[in-house]
Design a protein around this motif. Structure first.
Motif, PDB file in Angstrom:
ATOM      1  N   SER A 154      -2.866  -2.708  -2.236  1.00  0.00           N
ATOM      2  CA  SER A 154      -4.006  -2.378  -1.379  1.00  0.00           C
ATOM      3  C   SER A 154      -4.350  -0.893  -1.379  1.00  0.00           C
ATOM      4  O   SER A 154      -5.022  -0.418  -0.460  1.00  0.00           O
ATOM      5  N   HIS A 168       0.832  -1.200   0.000  1.00  0.00           N
ATOM      6  CA  HIS A 168       0.000   0.000   0.000  1.00  0.00           C
ATOM      7  C   HIS A 168       0.866   1.249   0.000  1.00  0.00           C
ATOM      8  O   HIS A 168       2.054   1.208   0.357  1.00  0.00           O
ATOM      9  N   SER A 188       1.176  -5.029   4.932  1.00  0.00           N
ATOM     10  CA  SER A 188      -0.167  -4.480   5.034  1.00  0.00           C
ATOM     11  C   SER A 188      -0.381  -3.730   6.334  1.00  0.00           C
ATOM     12  O   SER A 188      -1.413  -3.089   6.532  1.00  0.00           O
TER      13      SER A 188
END
Length: 1013
Positions: A405, A312, A336
């Motif tokens: 993400s 991300h 994450s």
């Protein structure tokens, strides 16, 4: 069952179900709305509140039926063979489907609006499905699915939360199952091959892919060069079961020997993968056997199976800031976890992007744009600055590599995940700069303020500054700004209230981007908004009283007067036109007078100077004279320091004669604006009061703008005389009356000098300018006399030499030559020595110092010439002595100093020949010139004529006057004698005479012996 039969059954059941259920829901959301049309705009994902979806790629739907999209009211078109189904207490809940005549729709189902409203590279949009199985949420499960799509990836992520209350019916023997089943279409092909493999991230992938022929090569790997795969991929959590098989098997309601992929059977999916090239579908299953809250996530891939190499993109921020610039940190994270662990930062390669805010107004600026992460820096800093109070959602766009993400935010103030950021309505300013209008602000260089001219409007710019010195573009003042012009103190703004010379109150809005022009208008002087007088050193102070912020200009500046006027407190001294006949006079260099330079305002306290090239005399040329009020060299060519705008002194003196005048800028001050002159903030050497350029640049100097009156009349202080070498007619003395047209008795060179009080020449005392009031061509003007006075009737007079007086004025000097004669008394007088003096005085009563000046000394004698009688043999030449004599007081004596007396031989008359001596038998010549008062004449021997000696005598008469027919013999032939030397009678009196005799008397020798050896 072929597709045609399938389509007919679906449509029939759709009508029946629609009639039974009624139109109770009608919500559809679209991620990346408008996308999916070509290879450059990725996927468009349409999701209904029932969880049915269609994914468009390359212009067509990727789920069966490709041309069908959720729309209208529920139940939607049941040809969309996909959706999320929940098996609970032996019942299937989910979207109505043709296969389930007794399907149980969710008790309630909804889907939220898409956030953010638009997308770009690396931006993740999301929408949330909320599903409730029964009316009792306390005893039956609920499901929330956050659907996320990150542009431009080829998958959609489902982040699922299943909540099973404690009272729900659930056990190992009666589990709750979560299914997601799809009927694939594979980019336009209904047939495909099943595949199952673990990707490089360790995630299980199950799905199907198309073939160009009818033989499936492998069910554990993908062929090369595939452009589309439809599959489910694990993310957080593992699939409990899965199945890839014939499409209709998923919707089979058979209870006896049901298909392996049926989701309606009581058992789990078979974990089987079809190896037959056929019309395929795929499903995944998560099982739950106890109450609790369960979270998991997975991807549904439509297209490339590429997985981004970082999880991300992360934005770290403080959650709020004033309108000052604030820093946020940006990074790419492999994990994450939020916040990203330090060892999970992407620190290689290159990743670029731009920070975004939503909504886009009010404007927020960010720097740098784009930012760059990777090998150069793993955590970047982006500086944001808001323009007004507002709350935004932070995001990112234009990422060169999209994350797995999407974007996540970490609020460092609350230690929580949030992308919400608020700018408060607190103006952004640390201090202020005040600088010249229209110049570019520099945070590291000079920000000048130029010289101002009193009485002229001027502008300054107030610049709001941040703590780092940069301009605060978002600053606005709630209470307004106070802009003061103040005296400088210790290189900054004075804080004394009495040192404020002008004040302006101004507003400052955010729309002015941190810079405000402030005008000081001369008409505001009475109201305190403009300086009333000039100042040599000011600064500009800016105050935001509401914020307690104050700034002082980094530069100082002068506001100078416009001009000087030059005058005198004595009106008689100043004339509009110079006149040599002006009656008011002052002696040059001696008599003081008043001059004053009055500035155009009373605040001037500088020291005016005099430009000597602009001080003219009465004839319109630069004067050589000096105007000064003090003899100290420091004050040369200056006026005294001004007080209250006036520079005045009663001790000025002028070193020349006549008048002087100051031309425009003849009196000036080029130091009053020294603080600006040193930096070039004014026009050096200029006097411009109107200004040139943008911004206006005025002259550094102030001066008189008009020529002054003529000041005068100045006259010499005195005359001084210098003498040269005088010449007396007879070298060391002169005979009374000795004077002629060729030789004067005394020749006296001397110079009359017109001088000022300091002894310098007043060079403008000349006849050509009419300012010389003494006429040197008039003998009487010199008042020549002797000291002591002459006696015996002698008198001093000018010579008969023409000219007897020579000289004229030039540059204050009259170089004279005077020729004198002292007349011969009637009777003898003794020798006199005396001085010849003069007294020079002009019509202005300028006179010599001392009053009677001795030009020369002279000695005069009362003289005569005497010729001594002589006799001798006629056979020998005869020497006749001539003696110069003067009266000693008791008698005549030889004038032994006389070496000057001379006369032409032809002036001696020879007459009265007697005896046998006839004319010219003896010839006259000069035997020797006058020396020590004695000279001798020579008469040649008369000799014998036949047998007769030429004996006899002749009278010699030296004519001082007319010859009157007399003859003389300077050769054997008689000739007329000439007139005597003019004037000789005036200094020698009567003509001298004597007799020369030959042979009458014995020779004047008593005995002469010749001795021979």
């Amino acid at each position: 069952m072929n597709r045609l039969i399938k389509s007919v059954l679906i449509n029939l059941l759709y009508v029946a179900v629609f009639a039974f259920t009624g139109s109770v829901h009608a919500t559809v959301r679209v991620l990346n709305n408008g996308g999916g049309t070509n290879s450059s705009n990725a996927l468009e994902v349409t999701i209904a509140d029932s969880t049915q979806m269609q994914i468009k790629r390359l212009g067509s739907g990727q789920l069966y039926q490709p041309g069908t999209y959720p729309s209208g009211s529920y139940p939607y078109n049941s040809l969309l063979d996909n959706g999320v189904y929940i098996r609970y207490n032996n019942r299937i809940y989910g979207a109505n489907h043709f296969a389930y005549s007794a399907a149980t729709i969710y008790n309630s189902f909804s889907i939220s609006s898409v956030q953010p409203g638009s997308t770009s590279q690396g931006v993740t949009q999301s929408t949330t499905s909320s599903l409730s199985l029964t009316s009792s949420i306390l005893s039956s499960p609920t499901v929330n699915i956050v659907w996320k799509y990150t542009y431009p990836l080829d998958y959609i992520t489902a982040e699922v939360t299943v909540t099973i209350p404690a009272t729900a019916t659930v056990s190992t023997g009666n589990p709750i199952r979560y299914y997601h089943a799809v009927d694939t279409y594979l980019g336009g092909n209904d047939n495909g091959c099943g595949v199952r493999y673990t990707d490089t991230n360790g995630k299980l992938v199950v799905g199907t892919y198309p073939l160009t022929n009818g033989t499936c090569p492998s069910s554990t790997s993908l062929p090369a060069n595939l452009d589309v795969v439809e599959s489910f991929r694990e993310r957080n959590g593992k699939f409990d079961h899965h199945c890839v098989g014939y499409w209709s098997d998923f919707w089979s309601t058979a209870t006896s020997n049901p298909p392996a992929c049926s989701i309606s059977k009581s058992g789990s999916l078979s974990d089987s993968i079809t190896t037959t090239y056929q019309d395929t579908g795929a499903a995944i299953e998560f099982d739950f056997t106890a109450p609790g809250i369960y979270t998991f996530s997975y991807d549904f891939v439509v297209g490339s199976t590429f997985v981004p190499n970082y999880d991300h993109f992360e934005i770290r921020h403080a959650g709020s800031a004033t309108l000052c610039p604030t820093e946020v940190k940006v990074l790419a994270c492999l994990s994450s976890a939020v916040p990203c662990p330090d060892d999970q930062l992407v620190s290689s390669g290159e990743l670029k992007g731009s920070l975004t805010v939503s909504p886009t107004t009010p404007t927020v600026t960010d720097t740098p744009d784009p930012f760059t992460l990777g090998s150069n820096q793993s955590i970047g800093t982006v500086t944001m600055q808001g323009s007004a109070a507002a709350t935004y959602t932070l995001g990112v766009s234009g990422l060169t590599k999209a994350p797995l993400s999407g974007v996540k935010c970490w609020n460092t103030a609350t230690s929580s995940q949030s992308c919400s950021f608020t700018f408060t309505n607190t103006p952004c300013v640390n201090t202020f700069e005040c600088m010249e209008n229209a110049l570019t602000y520099s945070s590291s260089g000079r920000n000048p303020l130029y010289t101002k001219v009193l009485g002229k409007d001027f502008d300054v710019d107030v610049v709001a500054l941040l703590a780092n010195g940069s301009q605060s573009s978002g600053y606005n003042s709630v209470t307004g700004l106070t802009v003061d012009l103040v005296l400088e103190s210790s290189n900054t703004c004075s804080t004394n209230l009495t040192d404020i010379v002008a004040t302006k109150l101004v507003t400052f809005a955010a729309s002015e981007n941190g810079r405000k022009k402030v005008t000081f208008a001369a008409t505001d002087a009475l109201l305190g908004g403009y300086p009333k007088v000039s100042y040599p050193k000011l600064r500009c102070r800016v105050r935001d009283i509401g914020l307690g912020k104050t700034g002082c200009s980094s530069d100082n500046f002068a506001i100078r007067p416009q001009s000087f006027s030059i005058s005198s407190t004595n009106p008689s001294l100043a004339l509009s036109t110079p006149s040599p006949t002006a009656t008011y006079t002052r002696r040059a260099g001696t008599d003081s007078f008043n001059l004053k330079a009055v500035a155009s305002d009373s605040g001037y306290n500088g020291t005016p100077s005099i430009d000597t090239t602009k001080v003219y005399q009465h004839d319109g040329v630069v004067t050589v004279g000096q105007v000064a009020f003090d003899t100290n060299p420091v004050n040369l060519n200056k006026f005294p320091a001004a007080s209250s705008g006036v520079s005045s002194s009663d001790t000025f003196k002028y070193s020349e004669v006549g008048f002087f005048q100051f031309l425009a800028q003849g009196v000036y001050d080029d130091t009053f604006a020294a603080v600006d002159k040193a930096n070039g903030d004014c026009d050096i050497g200029g006097f411009d009061n109107n200004g040139t350029g943008t911004p206006k640049r005025y002259g550094c100097s102030v001066g008189n703008t008009n020529a002054s009156s003529f000041f005068g009349r100045f006259i010499p202080d005195r005359f001084e005389i210098t003498t040269g070498s005088s010449v007396q007619a007879c070298s060391t003395f002169v005979y009374y009356g000795q004077d002629s047209g060729t030789t004067a008795g005394i020749v006296v060179p001397f110079t009359v000098n017109a001088r000022n009080g300091s002894g310098g020449l007043t060079t403008y005392y000349t006849g050509t300018s009419s300012y010389a009031k003494f006429n040197p061509s008039a003998w009487a003007n010199f008042n020549f006399t002797t000291n002591p006075a002459l006696v015996g009737g002698a008198a001093l007079d000018h010579s008969v030499f023409n000219p007897f007086l020579q000289g004229s004025w030039s540059a204050g000097q009259a170089s004279m030559v005077a020729r004198f004669n002292v007349t011969r008394p009637a009777g003898p007088i003794a020798e006199q020595s005396f001085s010849v003096t003069t007294r020079v005085q002009d019509s202005d009563n300028v006179a010599t110092t001392p009053a009677n000046f001795a030009l020369t000394s002279a000695t005069y004698r009362y003289g005569r010439l005497a010729i001594t009688p002589a006799h001798g043999s006629e056979l020998l030449p005869l020497i006749v002595p001539v003696e110069a004599q003067y009266w000693s007081g008791s008698g005549y004596r030889r004038s032994t100093a006389d070496t000057c007396t001379t006369f032409p031989l032809d002036t001696i008359a020879m007459r009265n020949y007697r005896g046998n001596l006839n004319a010219c038998e003896t010839v006259l010549s000069v035997n020797s010139a006058m020396n020590k008062g004695l000279m001798s004449l020579r008469l040649s021997a008369p000799g014998v004529s036949g047998n007769t000696p030429n004996t006899g005598s002749v009278d010699l008469d030296l004519n001082f006057g007319a010859a009157a027919g007399d003859q003389t013999c300077t050769s054997a032939v008689p000739k007329n004698a000439v007139d005597g030397t003019a004037g000789m009678a005036s200094w020698f009196g009567a003509d001298p005479n004597a007799r020369a005799t030959f042979g009458v008397y014995k020779a004047p020798i008593i005995y002469m012996r010749e001795n021979f050896q």
